[in-house]
Design an enzyme around this catalytic site. Structure first.
Site, PDB file in Angstrom:
ATOM      1  N   HIS A  78     -10.940  -4.224   3.071  1.00 39.69           N
ATOM      2  CA  HIS A  78     -10.842  -3.809   4.469  1.00 39.69           C
ATOM      3  C   HIS A  78     -11.679  -2.575   4.795  1.00 39.69           C
ATOM      4  O   HIS A  78     -11.679  -2.122   5.946  1.00 39.69           O
ATOM      5  CB  HIS A  78      -9.377  -3.507   4.804  1.00 39.69           C
ATOM      6  CG  HIS A  78      -8.820  -2.349   4.029  1.00 39.69           C
ATOM      7  ND1 HIS A  78      -8.650  -2.394   2.663  1.00 39.69           N
ATOM      8  CD2 HIS A  78      -8.432  -1.115   4.415  1.00 39.69           C
ATOM      9  CE1 HIS A  78      -8.167  -1.233   2.244  1.00 39.69           C
ATOM     10  NE2 HIS A  78      -8.030  -0.450   3.288  1.00 39.69           N
ATOM     11  N   ASP A  79     -12.392  -2.020   3.817  1.00 38.79           N
ATOM     12  CA  ASP A  79     -13.152  -0.788   4.021  1.00 38.79           C
ATOM     13  C   ASP A  79     -14.662  -0.976   3.981  1.00 38.79           C
ATOM     14  O   ASP A  79     -15.397  -0.010   4.216  1.00 38.79           O
ATOM     15  CB  ASP A  79     -12.772   0.247   2.948  1.00 38.79           C
ATOM     16  CG  ASP A  79     -11.473   0.973   3.257  1.00 38.79           C
ATOM     17  OD1 ASP A  79     -11.134   1.109   4.446  1.00 38.79           O
ATOM     18  OD2 ASP A  79     -10.795   1.394   2.306  1.00 38.79           O
ATOM     19  N   ASP A 132       0.825  -1.195   0.000  1.00 41.47           N
ATOM     20  CA  ASP A 132       0.000   0.000   0.000  1.00 41.47           C
ATOM     21  C   ASP A 132       0.865   1.253   0.000  1.00 41.47           C
ATOM     22  O   ASP A 132       1.852   1.327   0.741  1.00 41.47           O
ATOM     23  CB  ASP A 132      -0.894   0.011   1.248  1.00 41.47           C
ATOM     24  CG  ASP A 132      -2.361   0.173   0.905  1.00 41.47           C
ATOM     25  OD1 ASP A 132      -2.674   1.069   0.123  1.00 41.47           O
ATOM     26  OD2 ASP A 132      -3.186  -0.597   1.444  1.00 41.47           O
ATOM     27  N   ASP A 172      -3.590   4.143  -2.471  1.00 41.90           N
ATOM     28  CA  ASP A 172      -4.733   4.605  -1.695  1.00 41.90           C
ATOM     29  C   ASP A 172      -5.236   5.939  -2.250  1.00 41.90           C
ATOM     30  O   ASP A 172      -4.447   6.822  -2.594  1.00 41.90           O
ATOM     31  CB  ASP A 172      -4.302   4.769  -0.233  1.00 41.90           C
ATOM     32  CG  ASP A 172      -5.442   5.106   0.686  1.00 41.90           C
ATOM     33  OD1 ASP A 172      -6.370   4.291   0.787  1.00 41.90           O
ATOM     34  OD2 ASP A 172      -5.407   6.191   1.307  1.00 41.90           O
ATOM     35  N   GLU A 189      -6.856   2.909  -6.169  1.00 39.49           N
ATOM     36  CA  GLU A 189      -8.188   2.929  -5.562  1.00 39.49           C
ATOM     37  C   GLU A 189      -8.863   4.247  -5.940  1.00 39.49           C
ATOM     38  O   GLU A 189      -8.395   5.320  -5.553  1.00 39.49           O
ATOM     39  CB  GLU A 189      -8.093   2.821  -4.042  1.00 39.49           C
ATOM     40  CG  GLU A 189      -9.439   2.959  -3.350  1.00 39.49           C
ATOM     41  CD  GLU A 189      -9.330   3.403  -1.892  1.00 39.49           C
ATOM     42  OE1 GLU A 189     -10.183   2.981  -1.095  1.00 39.49           O
ATOM     43  OE2 GLU A 189      -8.402   4.166  -1.559  1.00 39.49           O
TER      44      GLU A 189
END
Length: 533
Positions: free
Chosen positions: A323-324, A98, A200, A261
């Protein structure tokens, strides 16, 4: 594998805090990940993606970075990282990490210096603006985590921009020194052997230099007022593309890949297409369009068709969980004949979509969302908007390896940072390894099937065919892919040229009568793959 290894690849996302604890402190770490890499490789995936592991005060669980070139002691050391990368490569796994470039922690030394005054070397490295004459923020931009996106700094006597927590100030990408420095932090990890980056909030890098107000978004009031604006000026600015081109040049030097993302609730697929079109920007992008509650053939078809209409040469990455968001087994529970059938349907469907795929840890077990009480939460937006929004902790609870309660499902000998509850404990790896008909074994079968069929992992686009709701029907080359998104048995007519045998992993579907009559029967949540001439 060539530099195009990412095309059609399947990536397994590891949330490091919750994968495997090796030292008993209740938090997963790099050594634990290394110990479990054989399991990841056994699934048949191509790459492993690690959520943030950099030094951080952990206000947002690592998405607030205070040192971009070192490992947080919670997770281990740089030596531990190097060992993990080497082990992954031995097993044929690519390693993706990430990168949180849009903002840093307010504890980063550069922000500490920036807020000291308006005339120091880092004064323009973050987004600062004067107050309006009445002392209010410079514009109406809102934060994803609630409230204004501007925070007043009493020492500097200016506001700074934060699209997320107030402790996550945004970098000023209009300053080329900031761009250069961030690219060098990426080079640091490329030199250590990483194969790519998950970026991200990739569309948040640049802001409108004129700080114009965002327009309103028509509709009813929302739990989070962030969704009541069209974020025309606070993100997805045209300058982003030039910086993405610089990132592409860097990753091309190393044969590495990027997957961005895209955070946008109104035109995410269009942004994905723009950011991946051609060979000058991102290799791949994903959005939250398949991470929501919609579960209809029309929805999935529209997102895929829109992407390839906008970017015929672009490359998407599709995911159902991460994970969100609430795990898809809980989001789509009402559409399942039973839990295992729904999990297998989702697996077969996702792995048949054109593009690349990301699987979130535990998804291969049919894992569900953990129901947490308020006192168990750690996630800032969950705490702020409880109980109407419960945050992201429910999808981040630790991986469950066995049913041992004294080691919390094999995750830790200590107290896990988030609790493991019985519904999750029951869907553990060991139990599913022992059951040949488990969701876990089906994921392995389906991943193997995908790897053997060039139509599924290559450039063959999906050609959607008419089918009665709730059937999703499309062709990938000479392979017909059929999915029943409902809980009742459905029979569909097949195109001319259907072969005599149904191909695919076991439990895929059944044939009603013979294919001479071109009829395919799909049970509740059933699916099948038919060879066409």
């Amino acid at each position: 594998m060539t530099n195009d290894w990412w095309r059609g690849s399947v990536t397994y996302q590891v949330y490091p805090r919750s994968f495997q604890d090796s030292n008993g402190d209740g938090i997963g770490d790099l050594t634990g990940i290394t110990e479990r890499l054989r399991y990841v490789a056994s699934l048949g995936v191509d790459a492993v993606w690690l959520s943030p592991i950099f030094v951080s005060p952990m206000a947002d669980m690592g998405y607030d970075v205070s040192d971009y070139t070192d490992i947080d002691p919670l997770f281990g050391t740089l030596d531990d990282f190097d060992i993990m990368v080497a082990k992954a490569h031995e097993m044929g796994l690519k390693v993706i990490i990430d990168q949180v470039l849009s903002h840093s922690s307010d504890q980063h030394p550069f922000f500490v210096e920036s807020r000291k005054g308006r005339d120091n070397p880092k004064s323009d490295w973050y987004v600062w603006a004067d107050a309006k004459p009445d002392g209010t923020p410079p514009n109406n931009w809102s934060s994803v985590f609630g409230g204004s996106a501007w925070e007043w700094d009493g020492h500097r006597k200016q506001y700074y921009l934060h699209n997320f927590l107030t402790s996550q100030p945004d970098f000023n990408f209009h300053n080329k020194e900031v761009q250069d420095w961030l690219l060098e932090t990426m080079r640091f990890w490329l030199e250590r052997g990483v194969d790519g980056f998950r970026l991200d909030t990739v569309n948040f890098y640049f802001h409108d230099a004129r700080l114009r107000n965002n327009p309103a978004r028509r509709g009813e009031p929302q739990v989070n007022p962030y969704e009541m604006q069209l974020h025309k000026y606070s993100k997805t600015r045209p300058e982003n593309l030039d910086f993405l081109a610089r990132m592409r040049d860097l990753t091309n030097e190393y044969g590495a890949s990027m997957v961005g993302e895209v955070g946008d609730s109104t035109r995410a697929v269009e942004i994905m297409a723009e950011y991946t079109s051609g060979d000058s920007h991102l290799q791949q992008a994903y959005s939250f369009d398949m991470l929501g509650p919609e579960f209809t053939p029309k929805h999935f078809r529209s997102k895929i068709e829109t992407f390839f209409k906008k970017a015929p040469d672009g490359w998407p990455t599709w995911a159902f969980s991460n994970h969100d968001v609430i795990r898809h087994m809980s989001r789509w529970h009402d559409y399942g004949a039973d839990q295992d059938s729904l999990a297998k349907l989702a697996c077969a469907m996702l792995l048949s979509f054109p593009g690349s795929v990301c699987i979130y840890q535990g998804e291969e077990l049919g894992q569900t969302e953990t129901e947490l009480e308020f006192h168990e939460l750690t996630d800032p937006p969950g705490i702020r908007f409880w109980p109407d929004y419960k945050g992201r902790d429910g999808c981040r609870t630790p991986m469950v390896w066995d049913n041992a309660t004294n080691t919390h499902g094999g995750f830790t000998t200590g107290v896990p940072w988030l609790p493991i509850k019985e519904p999750q404990l029951s869907r553990n790896v060991a139990a599913q390894e022992a059951n040949a008909h488990s969701v876990l074994h089906f994921y392995r079968h389906m991943l193997e099937f995908r790897s053997e069929r060039a139509e599924l992992h290559g450039r063959d686009m999906a050609r959607f065919l008419r089918a009665p709701n709730p059937i999703l029907l499309f062709r990938r080359g000479n392979l017909l892919c059929a999915f029943n998104l409902g809980t009742e048995t459905r029979r569909i007519s097949l195109p001319r040229g259907a072969a005599e045998a149904l191909t695919g992993p076991s439990q895929a579907a059944s044939i009603s009568g013979s294919l001479t009559g071109r009829k395919l029967e799909l049970g509740p949540n059933g699916f099948g793959f038919v060879e066409l001439s």
